[in-house]
Design a protein around this motif. Structure first.
Motif, short mmCIF file in Angstrom:
data_model
loop_
_atom_site.label_atom_id
_atom_site.label_comp_id
_atom_site.label_asym_id
_atom_site.label_seq_id
_atom_site.Cartn_x
_atom_site.Cartn_y
_atom_site.Cartn_z
N SER A 44 -3.70 2.75 -0.06
CA SER A 44 -4.46 2.56 -1.29
C SER A 44 -4.61 1.09 -1.62
O SER A 44 -5.64 0.67 -2.15
N LYS A 45 -3.58 0.31 -1.32
CA LYS A 45 -3.70 -1.12 -1.57
C LYS A 45 -4.91 -1.68 -0.85
O LYS A 45 -5.73 -2.39 -1.42
N TYR A 50 -0.34 -2.39 -8.55
CA TYR A 50 -0.49 -2.67 -7.12
C TYR A 50 0.81 -2.40 -6.37
O TYR A 50 0.79 -1.93 -5.23
N ASN A 51 1.93 -2.67 -7.01
CA ASN A 51 3.21 -2.47 -6.33
C ASN A 51 3.54 -1.01 -6.12
O ASN A 51 4.34 -0.66 -5.26
N SER A 85 0.38 1.80 0.82
CA SER A 85 -0.25 0.66 1.50
C SER A 85 -1.71 0.96 1.81
O SER A 85 -2.55 0.08 1.80
N LEU A 102 1.27 1.36 -5.47
CA LEU A 102 0.32 2.05 -4.61
C LEU A 102 0.85 2.16 -3.19
O LEU A 102 1.69 1.36 -2.77
N CYS A 144 1.02 8.77 -4.18
CA CYS A 144 0.80 7.94 -3.00
C CYS A 144 0.74 8.77 -1.73
O CYS A 144 0.41 8.24 -0.68
N THR A 169 -6.69 6.16 -5.06
CA THR A 169 -7.78 5.21 -5.22
C THR A 169 -8.73 5.67 -6.31
O THR A 169 -9.18 4.87 -7.14
N PRO A 210 3.83 -9.44 -0.02
CA PRO A 210 2.97 -8.68 -0.92
C PRO A 210 3.31 -8.79 -2.39
O PRO A 210 2.66 -9.51 -3.12
N SER A 211 4.33 -8.10 -2.83
CA SER A 211 4.29 -7.91 -4.26
C SER A 211 5.54 -8.34 -4.97
O SER A 211 5.51 -9.07 -5.93
N THR A 239 -8.25 -0.13 -2.38
CA THR A 239 -8.70 -0.69 -3.65
C THR A 239 -9.17 -2.11 -3.45
O THR A 239 -10.22 -2.51 -3.96
N LYS A 240 -8.43 -2.88 -2.68
CA LYS A 240 -8.84 -4.26 -2.46
C LYS A 240 -10.22 -4.31 -1.84
O LYS A 240 -11.11 -5.04 -2.27
#
Lengths: 728, 706
Positions: free
Chosen positions: A357-358, A350-351, A355, A353, A306, A313, A615-616, A361-362
């Motif tokens: 990268s979140k 997702y958790n 922020s 990654l 990360c 990504t 978020p997660s 990717t999204k």
């Protein structure tokens, strides 16, 4: 002489290549036009035409132009060579043309009656994609995106219903459509429109299965924009996503159903083989997809990737793609694998990654989804005119229209009735009508239909599918907004004020025997969630209780190895404290709830209170609360929750959304880090003090304005009201 | 030098004979051709005859197998990339700098190549050679009637007669061999676009003159020197008797052109990480980016060199000038194409309120940029070059119109694409060393090529730097020159150009040599960058915001030169004149037309086109004008100052006193003013001296804003 000839051939190829560029350019321009038009529509809040509908319109126009405005140049491939020497068709062919050897690659088999129209318009021929492009290039990102964005609390709340609709519903719909179409085919044979023996029952079933893939992207976009009731949204979305997977595998298993003797008589062995195939492929793809996602989760957990969002990504993208390729290489269905890979990635990876990268990717998959979807719909419009083997058969088309409505009704109403027996939150009639109405057909149906257009029945099916997609996307898609108002479905539901729904469902939920049905079906999910929470989440992510506490003693080393250092509470003591306190409260309030008969809706209330932006990690609660309101009181004692939420960010979010007042303590806790977890009472006292001190900052959160009928939050109300009074 | 028949197809006939459908496949070129799995299986359900069913089953199986192999081969690459990413993370985490990710990708590629080559059983492809005499040319598609069934075949390529046997080798090796056009149509465009899109650095524009000189003149010089040296080597080989086939002077020049495309991605990554001197970075980066464009066009115009007479490899003035014309035509055509689509995108994003929907905006941006490529290809220009200039234009204009979210989206999107594509190419290179089946290793040629590229690089950097130093105020120091000489890595572009055509013997030899050169330069030179930097005493850890020190250094050099400076100044002035004109034009007209920044057109355009000006000026500019009157007027004022000081600077020879404050204050204001500041910035960059003489006047208004 020879040189000139080569020159010609070179020129030919140049032209060829340029036409390749031109085709793509046409699509690009169509998409650009679509984007601009859509912007205009969105800007003026026209909702009757979705971007996919717009893409289809532009595709149609372009198809018309290409069809009737371009000069039909002859395609070169007219010559048919007879090769008696060859017993089968090799993958590559070396052809010696005047001492120059050319290598030819096998493309496809052409049925006899298609050879002549083949010599038609070269441009039209060019504008026709290889259908496998849809399955290998365009659909995977769309499906992955769908899976990746499925991570909504409501999805897990309604998981049972969604699975029922997706599996049972698709099967029902497939069979109903197949039967009705078989009837129509028989009628057509009587009417003399069809030769007997051309169209078998398996073909009808094939049509039924490909027609069962609903794709209400238009409706969902409108729902999303208007903030329509979340349960309805989730039901529709979840159904359509899983639906696609089921339909793809179903189509495949029907297509390989090949009885030994009479190809169209029922053969139990072949039937069971098909069923086995279906189960095998589905399970295999599921396993493949989730395995890759688990690998990704582990990799992102145990490396500090990360620090480099780009690498992260890249890894995420590559591994998700590998899921597709591995499934294809193993003879499974890549798209299904990708779907489950997406769901699992969203749930675990997702958790882990960063922020950045979140976001990346999204956005990446959102972008790919957007492009892929619009290309497909654009191509649909185009295909109506550029596809050269259309067979329009009015009777068949009419039958298909009738069949899909009947089948959709047979899918939704009985299943909803059955589900309502078990559901605490009933699916009301207007929801059922809306779901019935939202049976749009889209990309998957089209891709499945275009995959094989060799035989006459398949061509007829393709034409019919195309028309059905057009009709449903334009008419149903355009009619969504009126339909919503007509059915009196709530729009503009703010995620935080979902509580309004509570009272009604509470009354309904009181019924005891329904509750037992619910608990039975929830039992499985409860098992899964406690397993997920205790073992999978800690193994795969940084969240959850450390494995050392959940696993038995004898596997201590493994658990120590697998638990991320972050999961131990020590390092993050100060931050933890708030959450632990918060957790205590949650757990305790659940215990209180257990005594009251109407607890599950209360649990839902808590959920809905927490907005989806959280978020997660609060997903643990979503799942737990949503499906098994009861088990919390049994298992999740405060001690176990000690480590439940060690990480900082999501935890704060949770605090913010569920027990807002805790946020006020944040600075407080940081000032005295050594403080032990507070009891609930002390906490509340402190709150009161604090609230009175900082009443100004309370104003934005003060929920006293809205009616709080929630029993769980009930004990907070006095506090809040107190605060309010103090404030004024 | 008697040209035979086979020689005529020497300069890459098949290279430009492009597989027709390729452009159609955006992402997964390999996964195609499986269309018959479902087709055959579905029809098998309805199949009536037993005999045909058996046959179909065989075909179906084969097709499925083929698709499976396609998937496996692509999967191999993806797992390679995954492995590379993980290892790179480890390296970055431990701050190991001797191996860049691209180098690592190559190593993994090599390993997998070895495994594939020696670890898999050699299955032979089912190839049948038919003799068809009734046709005199090859068709793009072919219908073959095989025992009552019709099959469609598409043209894949031409095979030279000697290679027919080698085609039937290892099936798996063939699967992992990509169509070379994949590189040009799928992998290179995002890389090049990203390079152009991230060029938007102040230092790039400050050094634009030098960069252009290096890129154009330098590439030409290097191409010719390498070509001539290689011709000598080839002659030598002929004498020794090592040459088994024809190798002409044009081939040598072609080799010179492809090997002139430098790609110091490894070095640049290290520079970026260590924050090496920004000027050096800008010079290298700019050179390498433009270099690629020049090399592509140069190589294609060398291929297009076809003398009219019988002797196709003798010098022919007409053909030569035609080639030069082609070069200029393609280059300017691609440039125009790229710039025009960039401008169109800027206009569209300016006049629609698309920025409310970042997704739409990003999609539009992407599609427009891709259209550039396709449009250029469709018009017969070079798509990659067009994409490069499109990227630069997008960065210069469109980027300012995008919403904040779209900016990060587009940047990240192209970053990811660039990253993936680059590593893919490099791992493919590693793989190709073993899986490519027509390698021609010729030690003399390889040694000659190594010598030639170093000589070519030296003959390119040192003389040009000398000439440029005559005109530059910031001299390019000796250590910079050495570093640039050292950074002559070869990479993706050279490889892609070399693999594009491997039909003839000469081309195969070139390809092998290019591959080895890329390996050597990436590993050895890339790994040696950090030691080299410290050895050459190049400053590292330079914050891009505080670059006055080099200014001072170079000014010292300048003052030491004393008498030269006046002459240098004049040269500078002359060259700067053009840029000044361009920048005032850009700032006064282009920026206001294409973006929301700059002075409103109504003030800059003459009165008679007031209507047009009002139409083109975005309302935001007017909105800004009233409330932000002060700022605007500041800028207008400073603009005035600038032009004034330009006039003045001819009088004041060298006043370096104020430059420090001026540039730092500019940096300070940079955050507040995103776009309009750049104009100033650039103007400052180019006309450092004039500004420095009036530095104090500039500082105050800017500080007010900040």
């Amino acid at each position: 002489m020879e040189r000139q000839q080569r020159f010609m051939s070179e020129k030919d190829e140049y032209q060829f290549q340029h036409q390749g560029a031109v085709e793509l350019l046409v699509f690009n321009f169509l998409l650009i036009l679509t984007i601009l038009t859509i912007w205009l529509f969105k800007n003026h809040r026209f909702r009757f035409l979705h971007e996919t509908g717009g893409a289809m319109v532009y595709g149609l126009i372009m198809g018309l132009i290409l069809r009737y405005a371009t000069a039909p140049t002859d395609i070169e491939s007219g010559t048919v060579y007879d090769c008696g020497k060859l017993a089968f068709s090799p993958s590559t062919l070396l052809i010696n043309i005047t001492d120059q050897v050319y290598e030819y690659k096998y493309k496809r088999e052409i049925s006899q009656h298609n050879i002549n129209p083949h010599q038609g318009n070269a441009i039209l021929e060019k504008m026709t994609f290889d259908p496998e492009i849809f399955f290998n290039v365009l659909l995977p990102p769309i499906i992955f995106h769908a899976g990746y964005s499925l991570k909504k609390r409501h999805f897990f709340q309604n998981l049972g219903s969604i699975l029922t609709y997706a599996f049972l519903g698709t099967a029902i719909s497939c069979i109903v459509i197949g039967l009705i179409m078989y009837g129509f085919v028989k009628a057509m044979v009587y009417a003399g429109q069809l030769k007997n023996g051309d169209f078998h029952f398996t073909d009808c079933l094939f049509f039924g299965s490909l027609m069962s893939a609903t794709d209400p992207v238009t409706v969902l976009a409108i729902f999303h924009e208007l903030h329509v009731d979340l349960d309805l949204y989730t039901l529709l979305f979840g159904e359509s996503v899983l639906n696609d997977a089921v339909a793809i595998v179903l189509t495949y298993s029907i297509s390989i159903y090949s009885p030994k003797e009479n190809p169209n008589a029922f053969d139990a062995a072949a039937f069971f083989q098909s069923v086995g195939n279906f189960l095998g492929i589905f399970a295999g793809s599921f396993a493949m997809g989730s395995a890759y996602a688990v690998v990704t989760a582990l990799l992102t957990k145990f490396t500090k990737l990360c620090e480099f969002p780009l690498l992260e990504t890249g890894l995420f993208f590559l591994l998700s793609w590998s899921a597709f390729l591995s499934a294809e290489a193993a003879g499974l269905t890549g798209i299904v694998a990708v779907l489950f890979c997406g769901v699992t990635q969203a749930h675990y990876t997702y958790n882990n990654l960063s922020s950045d990268s979140k976001m990346r990717t999204k956005q990446l998959f959102e972008f790919m989804n957007f492009l892929g979807e619009n290309v497909i719909f654009c191509y649909m419009g185009l295909a109506l005119f550029t596809f050269q083997n259309h067979i329009f058969n009015a009777l068949f088309i009419l039958g298909a229209f009738l069949a899909i409505f009947v089948a959709r009704a047979c899918n939704i109403y009985p299943l909803s009735f059955l589900l309502n027996l078990g559901r605490k939150q009933k699916i009301p009639w207007n929801f059922q009508h809306m779901m019935m109405f939202s049976g749009l057909r889209g990309a998957i149906a089209f891709a499945l239909a275009i995959r094989d257009t060799q035989s006459q029945p398949k061509q007829m099916m393709f034409t019919t599918t195309l028309l059905l997609v057009f009709f449903t996307v334009w008419v149903f898609g355009g009619g969504t907004t009126p339909m919503l108002t007509w059915l009196q479905i709530r729009v503009g539901v703010d995620l935080d004020e979902d509580l309004k729904e509570e009272p009604t469902s509470t009354q309904e939920a009181n019924n005891l025997d329904k509750n037992t049905t619910k608990t039975e079906s929830a039992w499985l999910f409860r098992m899964w969630y406690s397993f997920d929470h205790k073992y999978l989440k800690p193994i795969l992510t940084h969240a959850g209780p450390p494995l050392t506490t959940t696993l038995p003693e004898w596997c201590g080393p493994i658990s120590r190895l697998l638990t991320s250092p972050q999961a131990y509470g020590e390092q993050l003591k100060e931050e933890d404290v708030e959450c632990i306190v918060n957790q205590d409260e949650l757990a305790m309030s659940y215990q209180e709830q257990a005594t009251s008969p109407c607890s599950p809706p209360a649990g839902l209330g808590v959920n809905q209170k927490a907005s989806p932006q959280t978020p997660s990690k609060d997903n643990i609660y979503e799942g737990d609360l949503g499906l098994g309101g009861y088990e919390l009181k049994l298992e999740q004692t405060p001690e176990k929750f000690q480590y439940a939420l060690p990480t900082k960010g999501p935890c704060q979010n949770l605090c913010k959304h569920t027990h807002i007042y805790l946020q006020r303590h944040h600075s407080d806790f940081h000032s005295n880090p050594g403080e032990k977890p507070l009891t609930r009472k002390r906490k509340r006292e402190q709150d009161r003090e604090l609230g009175s001190g900082k009443s100004s900052s309370w104003t934005e959160y003060a929920p006293g304005k809205q009616p709080l009928a929630n029993p769980l939050l009930g004990d907070l109300i006095p506090l809040r009201q107190g605060l309010d009074t103090e404030k004024y | 030098m008697e040209p035979g028949d086979a020689a005529r197809l020497g300069p890459g006939r098949a290279a430009w004979a492009l597989p027709p459908r390729l452009l159609l496949l955006p992402l997964l070129p390999l996964l195609l051709g499986r269309g018959l799995r479902a087709a055959a299986s579905a029809s098998s359900g309805a199949a009536a005859e037993d005999s045909s069913a058996m046959e179909e089953l065989a075909t179906e199986k084969e097709a499925e197998e083929s698709h499976r192999q396609d998937s496996v081969s692509l999967l191999t690459f993806i797992l390679l990339l995954t492995l590379t990413i993980l290892t790179i993370w480890l390296f970055k985490h431990r701050r190991v700098r001797f191996l860049h990710e691209t180098g690592l990708a190559m190593i993994y590629g090599l390993i997998v190549g070895v495994i594939l080559r020696y670890g898999t059983p050699a299955t032979s492809g089912h190839d049948k050679s038919l003799s068809c005499t009734q046709e005199d040319r090859a068709f793009s598609t072919l219908l073959v009637n095989i025992s009552g069934k019709f099959f469609e075949y598409t043209l894949k390529g031409e095979i030279s007669p000697g290679k027919i046997n080698s085609v039937e080798q290892n099936d798996m090796l063939r699967k992992v061999t990509f169509d070379p056009e994949v590189f040009f149509n799928i992998l290179l465009p995002p890389i090049i676009f990203h390079a152009g899109y991230s060029l938007k650095k102040r230092h790039f524009f400050r050094n634009l003159g030098s960069i252009l000189a290096y890129a154009f003149l330098g590439t030409a010089v290097s191409c010719f020197i390498i070509g001539n040296l290689m011709y000598g080597v080839v002659k030598l080989m002929k004498l020794v008797g090592q040459l088994s086939d024809k190798f002409y002077y044009t081939d040598c020049l072609f080799f010179g052109a492809i090997i002139s495309a430098t790609d110091p991605v490894t070095v640049l990554a290290i520079f970026n990480e260590l924050h090496a001197d920004v000027d050096l970075y800008a010079l290298l980066f700019g050179e390498s980016v433009l270099n690629d464009a020049v090399a592509i066009v140069l190589s294609s115009s060398i291929v297009a060199y076809q003398p009219a007479g019988l002797n196709t490899h003798a010098f022919d003035a007409a053909a030569f000038f035609k080639s030069v014309g082609i070069f200029l035509g393609i280059f300017s055509g691609s440039f125009t194409m790229g710039a025009v689509t960039g401008v169109v995108t800027a206009l569209v994003t300016k006049f629609t309120k698309l920025h409310c929907f970042p997704l739409l905006e990003t999609a539009l941006f992407f599609l427009m940029s891709w259209s550039t490529f396709l449009l250029a290809e469709a018009c017969g220009f070079t798509g990659v070059v067009a994409v490069l200039f499109c990227g630069i234009t997008q960065a210069h204009y469109t980027y300012n119109n995008l919403s904040v979210e779209s900016r990060s989206r587009t940047k990240q999107l192209f970053e990811v694409l660039h990253f993936l594509a680059e590593n893919f190419i490099f791992s493919y290179m590693g793989l190709a060393l073993f899986t490519f089946q027509k390698h021609v290793f010729s030690p003399v040629f390889i040694i000659g090529a190594f010598v030639a590229i170093f000589l070519g690089r030296a003959a390119h950097i040192y003389p040009l730097s000398f000439f440029l130093n005559l005109g530059r105020r910031h001299k390019i120091g000796w250590n910079f020159q050495h570093m640039m000489m050292f950074s002559g890595l070869r990479g993706a572009m050279a490889f892609a150009l070399a693999i594009r055509d491997t039909a003839s013997y000469a081309r195969q030899m070139m390809f092998t040599t290019t591959l080895l050169i890329v390996f050597f330069t990436v590993w050895v030179i890339g790994g040696g960058t950090t030691p080299m930097l410290s050895w050459l005493n190049i400053r590292v850890g330079v914050d891009p915001d505080q670059d006055p020190p080099p200014n001072n250094d170079s000014f010292q050099v300048l003052q030491g030169d004393g008498p030269d400076s006046a002459r240098g100044n004049r040269t500078k002035q002359e060259s700067a004149w053009l840029f000044r004109l361009w920048y005032s034009f850009d700032h006064n007209y282009l920026k206001p037309i294409l973006t929301h920044s700059g002075p409103p057109l109504t003030t800059t355009l003459p009165a008679w086109c007031g209507l047009l000006a009002r139409c083109l000026t975005s309302p935001q500019v007017y909105d800004n004008q009233e409330p932000l009157r002060e700022e605007d007027s500041d800028f207008i004022l400073t603009e005035g100052d600038l032009t004034l000081t330009y006039g003045d600077s001819t009088v004041t020879a060298n006043g370096s006193s104020g430059s420090h404050t001026a540039s730092t204050s500019l940096e300070g204001s940079r955050r507040t003013k995103s776009s309009s500041e750049e104009v100033l910035d650039r103007a400052l960059g180019i006309g450092d001296q004039p500004v420095s003489s009036r530095g104090t006047r500039l500082v105050f208004p800017l500080e007010d804003n900040a």
